[in-house]
Each structure stands twice: as C-alpha cells, then as structure tokens.
Design a protein around this motif. Structure first.
Motif, short mmCIF file in Angstrom:
data_model
loop_
_atom_site.label_atom_id
_atom_site.label_comp_id
_atom_site.label_asym_id
_atom_site.label_seq_id
_atom_site.Cartn_x
_atom_site.Cartn_y
_atom_site.Cartn_z
N GLY A 3 45.11 32.52 76.22
CA GLY A 3 43.94 32.38 77.08
C GLY A 3 44.11 31.28 78.11
N ASN A 4 42.97 30.74 78.56
CA ASN A 4 42.98 29.71 79.59
C ASN A 4 42.78 28.31 79.01
OD1 ASN A 4 43.29 31.64 81.63
ND2 ASN A 4 41.06 32.03 81.65
N SER A 5 42.67 28.20 77.67
CA SER A 5 42.43 26.88 77.08
C SER A 5 43.63 25.99 77.30
CB SER A 5 42.12 27.02 75.59
OG SER A 5 43.15 27.74 74.95
N SER A 6 43.38 24.68 77.27
CA SER A 6 44.44 23.72 77.59
C SER A 6 44.53 22.65 76.50
CB SER A 6 44.17 23.09 78.95
OG SER A 6 42.92 22.40 78.92
N GLY A 7 45.48 21.75 76.74
CA GLY A 7 45.64 20.62 75.83
C GLY A 7 46.21 21.01 74.47
N TRP A 8 47.10 22.00 74.48
CA TRP A 8 47.68 22.45 73.20
C TRP A 8 48.78 21.50 72.75
CZ3 TRP A 8 46.18 26.54 70.16
CH2 TRP A 8 45.21 27.39 70.69
N THR A 9 48.80 21.19 71.46
CA THR A 9 49.88 20.40 70.85
C THR A 9 50.37 21.13 69.61
OG1 THR A 9 48.30 19.12 69.53
CG2 THR A 9 48.99 18.19 71.65
N LEU A 10 51.61 20.84 69.28
CA LEU A 10 52.18 21.39 68.05
C LEU A 10 51.96 20.37 66.94
CD1 LEU A 10 53.86 23.60 66.64
CD2 LEU A 10 55.87 22.22 67.14
N ARG A 11 51.32 20.80 65.85
CA ARG A 11 51.01 19.89 64.75
C ARG A 11 51.67 20.36 63.47
NH1 ARG A 11 45.04 17.31 64.99
NH2 ARG A 11 45.02 16.75 67.19
N ARG A 12 51.70 19.44 62.54
CA ARG A 12 52.25 19.81 61.22
C ARG A 12 51.61 18.94 60.14
NH1 ARG A 12 58.41 17.36 60.81
NH2 ARG A 12 57.88 15.15 60.66
N PHE A 13 51.68 19.45 58.93
CA PHE A 13 51.33 18.68 57.73
C PHE A 13 52.42 19.00 56.72
CE2 PHE A 13 49.25 17.47 53.83
CZ PHE A 13 48.54 16.35 54.20
N THR A 14 53.23 17.98 56.36
CA THR A 14 54.42 18.25 55.57
C THR A 14 54.12 18.30 54.08
OG1 THR A 14 55.08 15.96 55.20
CG2 THR A 14 55.72 16.95 57.30
N ALA A 28 50.81 13.84 58.18
CA ALA A 28 50.22 14.62 59.27
C ALA A 28 50.68 14.02 60.59
CB ALA A 28 48.70 14.59 59.18
N ALA A 29 51.03 14.86 61.54
CA ALA A 29 51.51 14.35 62.83
C ALA A 29 51.53 15.49 63.84
CB ALA A 29 52.91 13.75 62.69
N HIS A 30 51.79 15.12 65.10
CA HIS A 30 52.03 16.14 66.12
C HIS A 30 53.39 15.87 66.73
CE1 HIS A 30 51.30 13.21 69.32
NE2 HIS A 30 50.19 12.86 68.70
N CYS A 31 53.94 16.88 67.39
CA CYS A 31 55.26 16.72 67.99
C CYS A 31 55.15 15.63 69.05
CB CYS A 31 55.71 18.04 68.61
SG CYS A 31 57.47 18.10 68.99
N ALA A 32 55.97 14.57 69.09
CA ALA A 32 57.30 14.52 68.51
C ALA A 32 57.37 13.95 67.11
CB ALA A 32 58.21 13.71 69.41
N PHE A 33 56.30 13.98 66.35
CA PHE A 33 56.29 13.63 64.94
C PHE A 33 56.79 12.23 64.66
CE2 PHE A 33 55.20 17.81 64.47
CZ PHE A 33 56.20 18.72 64.79
N LYS A 34 56.89 11.39 65.66
CA LYS A 34 57.48 10.05 65.47
C LYS A 34 58.84 10.19 64.79
CE LYS A 34 54.07 7.88 67.26
NZ LYS A 34 54.22 7.30 68.59
N HIS A 35 59.58 11.19 65.21
CA HIS A 35 60.84 11.56 64.58
C HIS A 35 61.91 11.50 65.66
CE1 HIS A 35 63.84 13.74 62.42
NE2 HIS A 35 63.05 14.10 61.43
N GLY A 36 62.93 10.67 65.47
CA GLY A 36 63.89 10.43 66.53
C GLY A 36 64.68 11.65 66.96
N SER A 37 64.77 12.69 66.11
CA SER A 37 65.61 13.84 66.44
C SER A 37 64.79 14.98 67.07
CB SER A 37 66.31 14.35 65.18
OG SER A 37 65.35 14.80 64.25
#
Length: 1602
Positions: free
Chosen positions: A1013-1024, A1029-1038
């Motif tokens: 759709g036309n919505s904005s502000g999308w982020t990729l999130r995860r819960f391991t 809990a975090a979003h990309c870049a997950f505070k992950h150096g790689s």
C-alpha cells in the motif's frame, strides 16, 4: 590468580559498549580434577552467554567422579561475617566468609540456577560436594566471578589513563558518573579483598566521585565498578597490574621456524593482548661484544650481547618485518617493550630461533651415529661437506651458548671438517650447522640430549592386594630403559643390609645404608626380563635393576620395587597396636616384632612407593617384644612395614594406608519425629572402621555452661555446651537406644568415638535433630502468617509464648540444608530479636529448617518446619496455537508450579517501541514501562484470558505473572510468548533469501519488506529466541540496513527468532521464523571393511549432517605427514593434521576402483555451498588399507605378533629396494595422528631403517607401514597395545538367572570393549565367600571380595560359553570368568559375579523368614531359619546383596547365629537387600527369597514365597509408625491403580495367572513403597514361563532399588 583470566585489553561492560554482552562469568583457578587427600571439583557456567539484570544463569559443579550419590553445595564469597565459615586466601592477603546459597542443598544433579539475577548477585561463587553414606566432603572448587550488567542504569565508570593494563608504581584515577546520588567505587581483587574506595590496602583517596590510586601494586588487580545508594551499578572494568618483570612473547607469521632464502618474515611481539600503550624494540642475540647490552641465560650457562635491530623502536603494534631473508639473518631474536610516559621497560622475551634454508646449496651436515636423540655420555661426530672452503661448525644451544667447534664447554675437537664430541651432556642440546668462509650454509640439525630413566614393571598370574603374591606364582619382572636406544645389558639385584664386598645401593630418599646382592642368572631373559618361576617366601624383598652398555659406557639404576610372597607360617610376626583396619590422623601406633627368643638383629623396615626401604630402631620392652612407636600418625608414615633379621628372615607385612581425620556419622532409627513413649536408636558410625574397636559417646547440645564440654557449630560459629547422654558410653557397636522417649529428649545430638585402651578420640559428628511430639508443651511457637511455606524475600515473624512464668526463652533453629547448622535468633543480618519475637525481614532459601523455642532451663515449645522456596516463574501457554488464523478465538493460560489456588493472575502485552533496543542475549528484562496490562486481566481465581476473534492488531508478544492473595509477593514475569495472527492479505510481505528451512552459523541471509500500500515508515523487526527485541540493524555489526533489503552477513545462533515488517502506524507483514544452527558437520561413510586386497573397489560417501539441501559440493582430501600439506583441526581432541586436496569432480561420492597399494591412506571430505565461500566442518577420517601378495617392500616386526603389552619393546624395520635412507616407518594411530618414526615420542628412535619403540603405551596402537621417498608402500600392519586391567569381562546367563531344576543354562563371557584377541581362552569359576587356600579377588568398583573355585572342564575357546544341560539346585551360585590371552601369556581381570538360582522341585531344606514378608524397614530385626528333614545336616544362611557381597551368616556386627541354621539381623540397613538361601557344606541349596530393606516411611507387606493357583493372599500397606486402624492406602499393579475394598489392605481371594505382577502402594500422604513381584505358580508350572516371570520380577526389583 586472576578474576578475569584471558580477557585482555580494555574491557568496558557499559550499556553502549560493544562488550556489554560479553561473558562476565570467568574462572579464577584453572584447577580441574586435582587429586590429593580429597577431590577438588570444577565449577563452570552452563550457558556460555552474557547476562544482564533479570537473566538466569546456571552453575555446574563437576567432581570428576562418575559415581552416584553426590550432593552439591554452592556458596557466595562475602566479607567476613560472624556465623559464617571463614576462609583465608592462599596469599594471606584477605579473609572472607562463605555464604551458603538458597536451595543449594538440592543440587543432586550438580547444577544450581539463579533464575532472575540482580546486581546483588555480583560476586564470587564456589562449590563443593558431599556424600551422605558415608559422609564425606570434597575440597572447595575453583572460584567463579559473576557480573550482572544493568542496561537501564545511567551509571558510568571512566578511567585515566584510559587502559586496563598497568605496571606497578603507575597511577590511575577512576571516576563515577550518573544520574543517581551517593555513588561509591567498589572492587573485588584477585586476592578476594572486597572493599570500597578509599581502600584498606595501598595509597588511595576518594574525592568528588573520583578514586585516585597513587602507586598501583599487584594487589590492586581486580574488578572495579560504581554503585549508587539506590543500588544502580555502572559498567565494570578489569584492572590488571603487572610486576616490572613483564615478559613479552614472540612468534612469526609462517607457522614454522624454517624459511627459504629470499622469503619475507614478520616477527610479532605481544603483551597481554593489547599493545597500544607499548613501544617495541627488537634485538638479535650475538656473541658478547663491548658497547652492546649484555644478558645472561637463566641457568648462568652463557652470557651474550643484544644488538638492536634498525628501525625496531618504531614497532608500535609489536611487529618487525624482514623483507628478504638471507643466510645472515639466521639466529636468535628477542624483543622487549617500553612505555614512553614512565620510561618503563619490560623484561626481554624468550629467544626465538629463525632458520633460513638455502635450496641452492649442495653442502650438508651429517651425524655419526645418524640420529638426533642422544643419551648423556654418548659420543657424536658432525661432518661438514660441500664445495666451498674454510668450513666451520657452529651451534646455538638451548642455553644460548653461541660458539664454533671446538666448543668451550665440553671435550670436543675439530679435525678435517669433522667435529668430535667425546661425551655429550644436556648442555649440548641445540641447533648445529656448517658455514663456509664464503658464507655458504648447510642444513640445520637439532640435537637433543637426555638422561636415561630405568624402572621395573611386573606381570603375575595372580595379583593380590598390598603388593603380595601367592606361593607358586610366576613373577615376571621387566627392566625398562625409557628414551634411549642401543644394546643394553640388564643386571638384577636384591637390596640387603649393608655388607662389605657388595655394591653400595643408591641412597634414594632414605638415610639407611644398603648393599646390592646380585641375583642368579637362572631367571634372566632377553630384553630385560627376569622371572621368578615358582615364588616362595624367600623371594620377598626389594629389587632393583641396572641397565648398562659398552658403547658408549653408560649405566643407570631403577628405583626400588617391593615384591612380597605370602608365607603361611613366617618365622616371626609383626603386630600393630591398635589392631584395626583403618588408622586415623594423630593416632598413636605401635609396631611389635614377635620373633623367636634365640633370633638376633631384628629391625623394623618400611617401604613406601619408590622411596626405598628405611630402617627403624626397635626398643625391647617388658613383654619381650621389640617395639617401635609413632606418637602422632600422619600421611608421611603410610607404607608397608615388616620385621627382618640380620640373616634375612622375614615376618608378615602390614600396610599402613593413607590416613584421614576420624569423623563419625550420627543416624537415628527411625529417622522421624517421635511420639511420647516410643523408642529410638542412635547409631554412630565411622566409615571403613571396625566398630568393635571404638567406645562411642552421645551428647545433647544445650545452652552454654562453663562446667560442660564446649561445642562450636562449624558453620554458624555459635557456641554451645555438650551434655553426655545418660549411660551412652555403654553403646557397644556404635548404637545407643532411648527406650521410652519423653519431651525432654527433644533436641540436637552429636556423637564421637574413643579408641579402646588409648586416649585417642574422633572429631564430633554433624549435629542431628531428634524431636518428641508433646501434646502440651511448656510454650507455643506462634507464626504471624500462620503458614509454613514461603517464598524467597517474604517476611516472617515467630513468637515464643510461654504458659507459665518461666523466662529466658530464645528461638532456636536447625537448618538441615547443607551445611547443617544450629543457631539462635538473630540468625543473620535480616533477622532481629525483640523480647520474645524473631522477625526475619527477607527470607532466604537457606532459612528453611525447623524452629522451636527453648528456655534457659531446657524447656521446649512445639516444633515448626519452615520451607522457603524460590518464587515460581509462570509459564504462558496460547491455545489452540501461537499462529492463529484471523477471526479465531485464542485462550492465554498462565501456569505456575504447584497449586493454582491462592494466586491472582495478571496478563500483559509487551510494548516494544521502535527506539527501545534490548541487547541482553539471555533474558528480556521486562520493566513496567514495557508492559501493558490487559483489560480485566486481574483475576481472583482462574488462570485463563480469552481473546475473541483475533486480528492483526493482536499480533505481538504476551507475558503473565502471578501475585499471592493476601500478600504483597509477586512472581517475576514469565517468559514472553509470541502470538501471530495470520492475515491472508497483509499490507506488506516479508521474503527471505535463500528460502530454506535450516540455516547455519556464518551464512548470509537477505530479508526484504515488500510494501503493497501507501503506508510508510516500515522497519524490519525481530524478537529472538534469546528474548531480545530490536529492529534492523539489530545493533549487530554484521548487519546492514538501507531501507530494504536487510542483510544478515554472518548469522549466529543468537539470530534465531521471529522476523516481521512493521510500519510507523502499527501495521504488520507476515512473520518468518528463522532457526540458526551451529556450523554444519560433515560425515564420511564407507563400507565396514576398510582392509582391501589389491584390485578391489570401495566407495566413499560424504554427507552434511542435518541438512537436506542439494546445493552442496564436496571436496576430498588425504591426510599427509606434518609439513606436507595444509594444517587443519582434527576431530580428535586437541590434535591437528595436515591434509592434501585430491583431484575430484566435487561429487558426493568418490569411488576407488581397482585399488593399488599406493592408495592406502586416510581420507576425509568437506562440503561447500555452491557459488559461495561457506564451508561445513571437515568430516571424520576414514582409513583405507590395501594389501598385496607382492609388495615392493615389507615391514618386519620384532616380536613378530600384532598384540603387545604396555611397557614392552617393539622394533619395526623396513626391508625394500634402494638405499635404506629412502624408507621411513609411518603410522596412523587409533587417536588419529599420522606421523613418521620416531613419532615425536621420547620412547621412539629411528636408525638405519629401523624404528625402535622402547616403551609401548596404548597411544602406540594403530596401523604401521613403510614408505619410500618415491611413494612406494609396504603392506600395512595393525598393532594393538594391551594395557593390563582395562579389559573388563561380564557374564550373561541365558535364558534366565532363575530357572527350575532340569533346565538348560548357558553362561557367556564377553568383554566390555569387544574382542580381546583371536588367541584368547576363557576359564570359568564359581565365586565363594573368602576361603583360605583359594585364589581371591575384589569386585570392580566395590569392596566386595570373593574366593574362586575353578569349574571342571572350565577352559573354553574364543566363544567363551559354558553350558549346563540339566541343572540341579547344586548349580545355584555365583559364576565368574576370565580370559587368557595366549599370545601375551597373561590373564585379564576376573569378571563381576552373576547369580544363577536353580529352584528344586523338592528341596532338601526350606528357608523361612520372620516376619514373613519380602519388604522390611531399615533398623527392623529379621530372622532366617533353615528347616530340613535331615536334622543331621548343618545348613548355613548365605546371601548375595545388591552391592555384590557374597557371605555366610553372621554377615557383620549386626547379625549373629541363634543356632547353626538360624540367623538373626538385629538392625537392617539398605545394604542387606538381596537374595538369601540356605546351603549345606556339601553344596545343597534351599529355595531363595528376595529381601528389600527400605529407608522410607511405607512398605508393602506381601508374601515372601510364590503363591499357588487358588491360594488367598492379603497385601497390606505398612507405615513405619502408623498405629491407626483406618490406615488409608492405594494399591498399584504394574503401575496401574487397583481397587481395594478394605482401607489399608488388598486381598487376592483366589490367585490366578492374571494376578501375577509388580505390586506397590501409597499411603494417604502419597508416600510410596518399593515394588514387589508376586509370582503365581501352578502345580505343574511351565518351566520356561516360570523362569521368565521370576526373572522379570528380579529385574524390576533391582531396577527400583538401584
């Protein structure tokens, strides 16, 4: 001793630091399984992950002892505190206390978990272990430091200068900053000093939040952190202070020390990981020269100069490069480091030798003899050959002596290009090379010179305890020379008192002077063997051997070895007083030599290990016996003692084993609370000691009185008095009985023992509580909350209310969690005593125990048992699924352990804003502002919450917690549970590439959000899965993120979890579950037979474990000797191997068709992702051995056999075409090592195409072959080295252990580790109680001993079976076997005994049991009676227990014969469980019965004999103390509930086959009895069915008991 061992450089554990999630659980002492007087356990952390506040962590305590029965205890190191054990650090720098951790006494499995850590858990932890029966303790383990970080804390610790490594006398400032107030700086040093700035030790000051340490010392090394008055903690630093003697280490980048001329090399100098604060200087070692630095090698053998290399002081990062090496660069290099700001220099590093090889040089250095290993005093010649002129021989020794031949330090000469060293020494070890006047170099040769070590081993047909042999044994001694080669001659001697004319014996560790008497040559054999063919007592004595050779002249003696042959009637006797089996520390022991009156010159002699004999002076007393007395026994006195006359006559020997403290164990029978008027037995026992030799005393612990003995509790440090129990000292046999107990008998008791006729006494036992229930006590103990079950951190008030005017009441408790302790309120810092009330503000698990009030006159209240547990962690369950479809109804259920009543349940949704990053890898720290309480979630009852018609807005993470009704206690949050609503048309789609079900560490994964759709502000999130809990870049150096896609470049297992896309308005995509596994393993499979004849074919297959993917390609390798290929890590522990790639098409399988001899070798494979550089691990190795009838060479073996004994000698010689120097002996061992002779072992040498292994070990087992420089091979030969005592046999009985008369039975003898040898023969024996005149042996892992009687026709071949075609009752008994390995001329150990019971149709005797039941309570009496028709035959009661004891009545000091055929056990113990029967002297046997002794509260009363069809039987459930007529019980058959009409009983009216089975019962408190097998027997029962059912019952009983 360092708190953080191996963590170098700057370590910042702050919120924003990349090491915030480093493991902060570090070992202090690297001691694993240490063995001294006690076991030292090893303490580790189970999860190798970081922890933050709220995370859980598990300790693991490992004793290294696989036996069962260990109880584990965990402690925290705290500042010195009254009432806790005090421990002084081994440095003497600090004294601290050990605080037992809550619930630690329940650590039966060796693990202990802190479920929700807080900053209060920061500190040092230690464990130890205990065994209950008998009571024994290990030492304390190594220490572990636990750091708990607080990601929400604003605290910050900074340091100036900004580094963590310091050198003594430097200064450092540490500053605390943060939003809180009242910050202090705390530390725990490596010396366990726990303090705050300013510190007690060293010059330090505290000013405006900064701690200044003016001159740091080694004692300042440790962990530092800041803490506010509200409990916040900052990050932490580990500060390490080094002495001025810092020693760097140097290596270089080529992996070995030999370079070709023209190559470049980089040398690296390293100090403690971080090198940013150091400048490095490089030097070359040269001959002593004026104007240069001088250094002396540490033994003082040489002095040399150090030449500073050009530009070396610019080595800021510790490296130095030589771009084009030449021969002039060969030599020794050292480095050191300095600090500019302090003008401080480290010590020099160890010298590093750099070799440079000239491939164009034709010059060579040769040695005669041609080997590199030499023995002291040998001669060696080194010859320089080449086209150049002016050759000299140069060397650099291991002692850094640089010189040319002739050398200054030894007798050497130089003649016509050859250097002769007449007698080499240890100082000649080093590297040698030749150099011409034009600068040409030869090869470099390493020479190693070592001492000769000689020792004696022995082999015997019968091996007895305490170094004894039986008369007639053949004793074979072997003199072994380790680490040497050559033609040795062996001489044998016996050590005798000093005599002129004989050789003087070496002095060993004794001051006594002895001579060496040569033995006759009759027993001397080749290769250092000496045999005493038929041993007699005159052979007893101390033996030594001497190895000598002529060229060069050399000799060496072995340590002494004691050989003893038992004499049934020695000329004298050695008595020991006291006459006991076990001696204890500080006892007085006297040795008495009882010898004939006309004998002269008797002495007492002692032998201990390899210390040699020692003469002890005897004093003749009034009893006409010579005596030697040890006033205070300790471990230095352990050893073997005997008396010996000057003519060589000997007494018996006495072994004094290692001594320990005598610590008794106190037990009560019955071990329960008592009612008024009941009886109780107090049992005092000392492990491994003869109870009849002790006098036992029992004491009651009372309030302190000056007129009584003082008792200080070892753990609470409270002081009490001991009141001797009336007439307790008459408790013969270690038991004292209180026949009719009263209320005043309640209390704590201890016991101790005294030796008969001596003043020696044992330690006190641990206190034990005895309680008599009184219906009207003198006082009442009142609990404020009127309950006895509590959780950690709850409060508790206990009040003493006296009935009369009595005063002086105190509250006392006994905590039975180890360490058991008795103490009065206040017990700890959390407890206060106010008049008659004890208030505990915060309960700990260690507060569990029994509490009572006691007056100063000994009056008692009622007793209350308080149980404190950690709070349960709730578990949230979603039903029907955590992935529901849109519109479904979902029920969330919150569960806690135990009953759900009494709890209020609360349900939450986790609120994870996009800017909240949780970096903890182990547990999500759920704070109040991260949760949203669901509406109407607070429930008075019920544990469920329903979501009706779920939609995408319900997707997310949920948690729950529970709170106590009528209490402020709340559980922690349960682990989060995801709920994801599947939307058939989500506003965005998350795709993953590659799309696989399984991912591995280090792989690349790309995630893409496709917005529809036309919505904005999308982020990729995860819960391991690790609750982060975090979003990309997950505070992950790689990971990289540039809107889309998201690249996870190097997956780790912490990346496992749920991933989704989320818009700023709260819309969701679909979710993807990613599971990351460890690096994939590859396995190589081949046919079972890997020995092929030339021309055969074999297919090798490579597979990736746990992967069904087809996108793998396969690489094939062959193992080659070190230096010939790429070095990789082997699957075998701590080993590496060299491999060479094979040319192959990358297929999954490779086929070796029509194999030839040259294809023998070791193969392995590896998988690689197609179009990727991602590799799986290397596979296991797979040997393939090819043989041919016409090899070009062959391997000659001496002795010529495939099986050899440990410590033996083996010579392997290559016989083939060409020069002998072309051939080498190569091997591949069972440990996975491929190498060439001399195999990098001290016992291997190589000379003239012959490989000599002078001392074989198990590591030498493997396949050997010859290989030439051109690649030709001999046939491979499999060599197996047998280690005596490692092949354990066991007996199988078929078809059953219990058979009826006339049945056929087959006994089979097998080895635990498979076949022994094709030349083995098996021998069969019957085990009997220890009988004089018969060979005896001890059971494996047991103290049980037996004699053995050989069976007729017992010798069997390799099959090892023994068959009795038609059994009779006389065949009943215990059977053992052992194997004779004919190739080696030796026997294995005896097998463990196996029981065979043959039930006669009409036995001559019948065994009756009183009481007539199969189960009995511990401490109950039991009587066995043998009834027979023939009154003239004497029958004995015999038994075989579950612990392997075979014996006749009386079995021990608690059993006795009432008449020759009646046996009574006065007080049963669990060790009395087993099989009992009657046996006559002629071998006839009665029926056999099973007896089970239970230490619990409930048993099943069932028939002890089989029931016949149609008979009636009544089963009863018996309680140990039950007197109730309406005792309620539940019965079970084969695990299923059985209805019973009468409370407490169950009746079998008419027994039938369907009633046969396994029965047990439970009482109304759910206490369970052991099981009993009830057998139903028909008049003419089918034998096969009967024996199967009998065996089934025996098997189930043994399984339950063990």
């Amino acid at each position: 001793m360092r708190i953080i061992d191996g963590l170098h450089g700057v370590t910042a554990m702050g919120r924003n630091s990349p090491v915030a999630t480093l493991v902060c659980f570090i070992s202090l002492i690297g001691c694993g399984y240490c063995h001294g007087n006690g076991i030292v356990p090893k303490l580790t952390q189970k999860e190798n992950q970081c922890i933050s506040k709220g995370a859980s962590v598990t300790f693991v305590c490992d004793t290294g002892d696989s036996s069962s029965g260990w109880l584990f205890l965990w402690y925290k190191v705290v500042p010195l505190r009254d009432g806790l054990p005090a421990v002084t650090h081994q440095s003497g720098r600090s004294t601290y206390s050990l605080e037992l951790q809550p619930e630690s006494s329940k650590g039966d499995g060796g693990s202990y978990t802190l479920n929700s850590t807080g900053t209060e858990h920061i500190g040092l932890y230690v464990c130890r272990a205990k065994k209950e029966d008998p009571v024994s303790y290990t030492e304390y383990s190594n220490y572990l430091f636990l750091w708990v970080s607080d990601p929400d804390s604003s605290g910050c610790l900074s340091k100036s200068p900004n580094r963590t490594n310091f050198v003594e006398s430097e200064s450092v400032s540490l500053t605390c900053g943060g939003n809180g107030t009242g910050w202090i700086l705390k530390r725990i040093t490596n010396y366990f000093e726990m303090s705050q700035c300013p510190f007690k030790t060293g010059a330090s000051s505290w000013e405006n939040g900064t701690c200044h340490i003016k001159d740091v010392s080694l004692y300042d090394s440790g962990v530092y952190w800041c803490q506010s008055e509200s409990g916040e903690v900052s990050n932490a630093f580990y500060i390490e202070v080094h002495g001025h003697g810092v020693v760097p280490r140097v290596n270089h980048d080529e992996g070995n020390q030999c370079l070709s001329k023209g190559a470049s090399v980089t040398l690296t100098c390293a100090i403690y990981g971080s090198s940013t604060d150091w400048f490095f200087q490089w030097y070359r070692v040269v001959l002593l020269k004026d104007g240069l630095l001088a250094d002396t090698h540490w033994p003082g053998k040489s002095t040399y100069s150090l030449e500073l290399l050009p530009h070396s002081n610019t080595g800021l990062v510790g490296s130095y490069t030589i771009n084009s090496t030449g021969l002039e660069h060969m030599g020794l290099y050292v480095c050191r480091a300095k600090k500019e700001e302090t003008a401080l220099h480290t010590d020099y590093s160890k010298p590093f030798f750099l070799r440079v090889h000239d491939p164009d040089s034709a010059a060579s250095l040769s040695l005669i003899p041609d080997r590199t290993n030499y023995v002291k005093s040998e001669s060696v010649s080194l010859t320089c050959e080449g086209n150049g002129t002016g050759w000299i021989l140069k060397r650099i020794t291991n002692y850094i002596e640089m010189s040319q031949c002739p050398f200054k330090t030894r007798a050497s000469s130089w003649e016509n290009g050859t250097c002769h060293i007449k007698a080499v020494s240890l100082y000649d070890s080093g590297v040698y090379w030749c150099q011409s006047e034009s600068g040409e170099f030869t090869n470099v040769v390493s020479i190693n010179v070592h001492d000769v070590r000689v020792y004696i081993t022995h082999e015997a047909a019968t091996w007895m305890d305490a170094e004894q042999f039986e008369v007639g044994d053949s004793i074979k001694l072997h003199c072994v020379v380790q680490s040497s080669s050559g033609a040795w001659t062996f001489l044998w001697y016996r050590v005798v008192p000093y005599r002129d004319g004989l050789l003087d014996a070496p002095r060993w560790k004794s001051d006594s002077r002895y001579s060496l008497e040569p033995l006759s040559d009759s027993g001397r054999e080749a290769e250092g063997y000496y045999t005493l063919n038929s041993a007699v007592p005159e052979h007893s004595g101390v033996y030594v051997c001497r190895a000598e050779r002529e060229e060069p002249v050399l000799h060496a003696y072995s340590p002494p070895k004691l050989i003893w042959v038992k004499d049934s009637s020695p000329p004298g006797l050695l008595h020991v007083s006291p006459n006991v089996k076990q001696f204890f520390e500080n006892e007085t022991v006297s040795f008495h030599c009882d010898v004939p009156e006309n004998a002269n010159g008797w002495i007492l002699r002692k032998y201990k290990n390899s210390e040699g004999p020692t003469d002890l002076h005897l004093k003749r007393g009034t009893e006409e016996m010579a005596t030697f007395t040890i006033e205070s026994l300790n471990n230095s006195h352990s050893g073997v003692y005997w008396c010996q006359s000057e003519s060589g006559k000997l007494t018996n020997i006495v072994n004094i084993p290692a001594v320990n403290k005598a610590i008794p164990r106190l037990q009560f029978f019955p071990d329960t609370w008592l009612a008024l008027g009941e009886s109780v037995s107090l049992n005092c026992d000392i492990d491994k000691s003869d109870l009849a030799r002790w006098r036992f005393l029992w004491y009651k612990i009372v309030l302190y009185r000056e007129d009584l003995l003082t008792f200080t509790d070892t753990h609470s440090r409270s002081k009490y008095s001991l009141q001797l129990v009336s007439e307790s000292s008459s408790g013969a046999g270690g038991t004292h009985t209180l026949d009719s107990v009263r209320a005043e008998h309640s209390g704590l008791y201890v016991c101790r023992a005294e030796r008969e006729q001596t003043t020696y006494h044992s330690e006190y036992s641990q206190p034990k509580l005895l309680w008599v229930t009184d219906s009207s006590p003198e006082a009442a103990l009142i609990i404020s909350s009127n309950r006895t079950q509590y959780f950690h951190s709850e409060s508790l008030s206990l009040g003493c209310v006296a009935q009369g005017d009595t005063g002086g009441w105190s509250l006392r408790r006994y905590t039975d969690s180890y360490p058991a302790a008795v103490s009065d309120c206040p017990f700890s810092e959390t407890a206060t005593w106010d008049q008659s009330t004890c208030n505990i503000s915060s309960l700990a698990v260690s507060d569990s125990g029994v509490y009572w009030c006691e007056s100063e006159f000994g009056q008692l209240s009622n007793l209350v048992k308080i149980k404190v547990d950690f709070g349960p962690r709730p578990y949230l369950k979603a039903s029907p699924s955590t992935w529901p479809a849109k519109g479904q109804t979902v029920t969330l259920q919150c569960k806690v352990s135990g009953s759900k009543s009494g709890w209020r349940f609360l349900f939450y949704r986790l609120f994870l804003p996009s800017d909240e990053i949780v970096t903890d890898l182990n547990h999500l720290e759920i704070s109040e502002n991260a949760t949203e309480l669901l509406s109407d979630s607070s429930r008075e009852s019920g544990d469920a919450y329903t979501l009706t018609s779920v939609g995408p807005e319900h997707s997310g993470y949920y948690a729950c917690r529970a709170e106590r009704l009528n209490s402020s206690y709340r559980t922690p949050y349960g682990y989060p549970r995801h709920l994801w609503v599947i939307d058939p048309s989500p506003p965005a789609s998350l795709s993953i590439h590659p799309n696989r079900s399984r991912y591995f560490k280090s792989e690349l994964v790309i995630l893409t959000c496709d917005v529809k759709g036309n919505s904005s502000g999308w982020t990729l999130r995860r819960f391991t899965h690790y609750n982060t809990a975090a979003h990309c870049a997950f505070k992950h150096g790689s990971v990289t993120w540039n809107e889309t896609p998201c690249n996870l470049r190097y997956l780790s297992m912490t990346d496992s979890g749920h991933y989704w896309c989320q818009s700023e308005s709260g819309e969701y995509s679909n979710a993807v579950n990613i599971t990351v596994h460890g690096t994939p393993m590859t396995t190589l499979r081949a046919p079972p037979n890997n020995w092929l004849t030339e021309g055969a074919s074999v297919t090798l297959t490579c597979m990736v474990i746990l992967s069904q993917s087809s996108d793998w390609e396969y690489l094939w390798y062959k193992v080659v000797p070190p230096g010939e290929g790429k070095l990789i890590k082997s699957r075998f522990p701590n080993t590496k191997m060299s491999v060479k790639p094979l040319l192959d098409d990358g297929g999954k399988s490779t086929r070796l068709s029509s194999v030839v001899l040259q294809e023998s070798g070791i193969y392995l494979c590896r998988a690689r992702r197609q179009n990727s550089d991602f590799h799986a691990e290397y596979s296991n190795t797979q040997p393939v051995w090819v043989t041919t009838p016409t090899p070009s060479a062959w391997l000659s073996i001496s002795p010529n056999r495939s099986m050899h004994l440990q410590s033996g000698h083996l010579a392997l010689r290559c016989v083939g075409p060409g020069h002998e120097a072309e051939w080498v002996v190569r091997r591949y061992t069972s440990a996975g090592q491929l190498s060439d002779c001399p195999f990098e072992t001290k016992s291997g040498t190589w000379a003239k195409s012959t490989c000599n292994i002078s001392l074989l070990s198990a590591q030498d087992s493997g396949v050997y072959w010859c290989q030439s420089t051109s690649g030709k091979l001999s046939n491979p030969v499999n060599i197996s080295v047998h280690v005596p005592g490692t092949h354990y046999l066991y007996v199988r009985v078929s078809p059953s252990h219990w058979v009826t008369e006339g049945s056929a039975v087959t006994l089979s003898c097998s080895a635990e580790l498979g076949d022994l040898s094709s030349s083995e023969r098996f021998h069969w024996y019957k085990a009997l109680p220890v009988t004089e005149g018969l060979p005896s042996f001890s059971r494996k892992y047991s103290e049980a001993k037996y004699s053995v009687e050989v069976l007729s026709d017992s010798s069997r071949g390799a099959e090892g079976s023994y068959t009795v075609n038609s059994t009779s009752p006389k065949h009943s008994g215990l059977y053992v076997c052992r194997a004779e390995i004919q190739d080696l001329g030796m026997y294995t150990e005896y097998s463990s005994p196996e029981l065979l019971v043959v039930t006669g149709r009409s036995p001559s005797a019948w065994l009756y049991v009183t009481p007539s039941r199969s189960q009995h309570f511990q401490s109950d009496p039991l009587t066995f009676s043998c009834k027979t028709k023939d009154s003239g035959t004497v029958w004995s009661v015999r038994r075989f227990t579950l612990w392997g004891e075979l014996s006749d009545c009386p079995f021990n000091d608690k059993s006795k014969l009432l008449n020759p055929s009646t046996c009574n056990i006065s007080s049963l113990t669990s060790s009395d469980s087993g099989v009992y029967w009657c046996q006559s002297k002629s071998g006839e046997r009665s029926n056999a019965v099973n007896i089970t002794v239970h230490n619990g509260d409930v048993i099943l009363e069932s028939p002890v004999h089989p029931l016949r069809v149609g008979e009636q039987a009544r089963l009863r459930c018996l309680g140990r103390k039950s007197t109730k007529s309406n005792f309620i019980a539940t019965f079970y058959k084969d695990g299923s509930h059985v209805d019973n009409q009468t409370p407490g009983t169950m009746t079998i009216l008419k027994a039938s086959k369907s009633d046969e089975g396994w029965y047990s019962c439970k009482d109304e408190e759910q206490r369970k009895s052991p099981g009993s097998w009830i057998l139903i027997k028909e008049a003419q029962d089918d034998r096969r069915g009967l024996r199967k059912r009998l065996f089934k019952g025996m098997y189930q009983r043994d399984k339950d008991m063990l």
